[in-house]
Design an enzyme around this catalytic site. Structure first.
Site, PDB file in Angstrom:
ATOM      1  N   ASP A  66      36.562 -29.921  58.362  1.00 26.84           N
ATOM      2  CA  ASP A  66      37.593 -29.957  59.386  1.00 26.84           C
ATOM      3  C   ASP A  66      38.397 -28.659  59.351  1.00 26.84           C
ATOM      4  O   ASP A  66      38.382 -27.934  58.362  1.00 26.84           O
ATOM      5  CB  ASP A  66      38.550 -31.129  59.141  1.00 26.84           C
ATOM      6  CG  ASP A  66      37.864 -32.470  59.335  1.00 26.84           C
ATOM      7  OD1 ASP A  66      36.828 -32.512  60.035  1.00 26.84           O
ATOM      8  OD2 ASP A  66      38.352 -33.465  58.775  1.00 26.84           O
ATOM      9  N   VAL A  67      39.098 -28.417  60.434  1.00 25.12           N
ATOM     10  CA  VAL A  67      39.952 -27.236  60.552  1.00 25.12           C
ATOM     11  C   VAL A  67      40.858 -27.075  59.331  1.00 25.12           C
ATOM     12  O   VAL A  67      40.990 -25.981  58.782  1.00 25.12           O
ATOM     13  CB  VAL A  67      40.847 -27.373  61.811  1.00 25.12           C
ATOM     14  CG1 VAL A  67      41.903 -26.288  61.835  1.00 25.12           C
ATOM     15  CG2 VAL A  67      40.018 -27.328  63.071  1.00 25.12           C
TER      16      VAL A  67
END
Ligand SMILES: *[C@@H]1O[C@H](CO)[C@@H](O)[C@H](O)[C@H]1NC(C)=O
Ligand SMILES: *[C@@H]1O[C@H](CO)[C@@H](O)[C@H](O)[C@H]1NC(C)=O
Length: 340
Positions: free
Chosen positions: A153-154
């Site tokens: 994820d970011v």
């Protein structure tokens, strides 16, 4: 053929590709002395050379080929200088070149691929672009296709030995790099940003790509997470966590990825965990799990979609504040082009 080659010469370093089923052979010539000689073609076919806003010169390859069709051999020969172009380079390449490596991501504000919602860019930069930019210019490729063994994820960092990735370079004009040059490429990528680093960079054949994806599910991964608990943490909580082994969990496709993944229930295994106390309501959780486990959902439960989850196990509201991938899927690195 020779005429075409000659005009490529005049265009200063164009390439004559001879396509075969798998290989593309690029022969590079240069002949700066006669570059201006290309201009006589414009008098033969003025329609062939029209300025376009994204081309530096009107003497594009297509335009030259078109003009050559309209000029006789005799006229051609009388118009050009009688000298032989300087032979520069010969490289053999797959018409798509592949480079493999592993990357570390040190930022919690960097998506793996450009993050675009409704045509609007949500975040500056991406892992993919940071790796691609130096490669595109070194390979002089027209484009790239990035893939990796899973994604984070970011807001998740990827530490340890890094996540394996493959970068396909489309229509590269250069493909042969020696060991020192590959290391230098890596250095350029490393130096271009403090958000990512690349290691084990190499140039490989296409079947190596399949091997990267192979056996992804059987692999294990290590994570480190910062956990918040509503209740005050006791020593027996930490012991309880450390004693959990080979815990089977069922994960319904998380709500946050449901828009791009089909609804399914997947079983995953938490092989082992350990917890170290930080303060009354925080501890660091180390997890060793089957690859593909949704860690955030295992912690907060995703509204009961992951069962069991850490909330239920600890009988408290818990949340995950930070997550790092400590060690990714290990994939043996394939042979390089030099070994062929
Ligand atoms: C990029 O990779 C995907 C998946 O491997 C493939 O389907 C697609 O055709 C590739 N695109 C190009 C332009 O090669
Ligand atoms: C790039 O960074 C990685 C990760 O820190 C390191 O292992 C590698 O040696 C570096 N490579 C070069 C050529 O600087």
């Amino acid at each position: 053929m020779w005429r075409i080659t000659y005009c490529h010469v005049m265009m200063n370093m164009l390439y004559l590709p001879i396509r075969m089923i798998l290989f593309e052979v690029s022969v590079g010539f240069t002949h700066p002395e006669t570059e201006a000689d290309c201009h006589f073609l414009a008098t033969t076919c003025s329609d062939c050379f029209k300025p376009t806003k994204n081309k530096a010169s009107v003497f594009t390859r297509m335009a030259v080929v078109k003009a050559l069709d309209k000029i006789s051999d005799a006229k051609f020969l009388s118009s050009v200088a009688d000298s032989i172009p300087l032979f520069l380079s010969l490289s053999v390449c797959l018409s798509v070149c592949l480079s493999l490596g592993r990357y570390n991501k040190f930022s919690r504000e960097l998506p793996q691929t450009p993050w675009v919602i409704d045509g609007e860019r949500r975040m500056e930069g991406s892992v993919e672009e940071l790796i691609a930019d130096p490669l595109l210019s070194s390979f002089r490729a027209d484009g790239f296709n990035f893939s990796s063994s899973g994604r984070e994820d970011v807001d998740v960092r990827t530490l340890g030995n890094g996540r394996p990735f493959a970068m396909e370079l489309l229509n590269p004009h250069r493909a042969k790099f020696n060991g020192a040059e590959v290391r230098q490429l890596q250095e350029v990528i490393n130096a271009s940003s403090d958000k990512i680093r690349v290691r084990d960079l190499q140039i490989v054949t296409r079947d190596a790509m399949g091997r990267m994806k192979e056996g992804e599910e059987e692999k294990t991964k290590s994570y480190s997470a910062l956990i918040w608990t509503k209740k005050a943490i006791t020593n027996s909580d930490l012991d309880f966590i450390a004693n959990i082994k080979e815990l089977k969990i069922d994960q319904k496709t998380p709500l946050r990825v449901l828009h791009r993944r089909p609804l399914a229930v997947r079983q995953r295994v938490i092989h082992s965990m350990s917890a170290s106390y930080l303060d009354t309501h925080h501890f660091r959780l180390q997890l060793h799990t089957q690859a593909g486990t949704y860690i955030k959902e295992f912690v907060h439960g995703d509204f009961g979609r992951t069962k069991p989850n850490l909330c239920a196990l600890m009988e408290s509201e818990v949340d995950i504040l930070e997550l790092d991938v400590e060690d990714s899927v290990y994939v043996p690195l394939p042979t390089t082009l030099d070994d062929l």
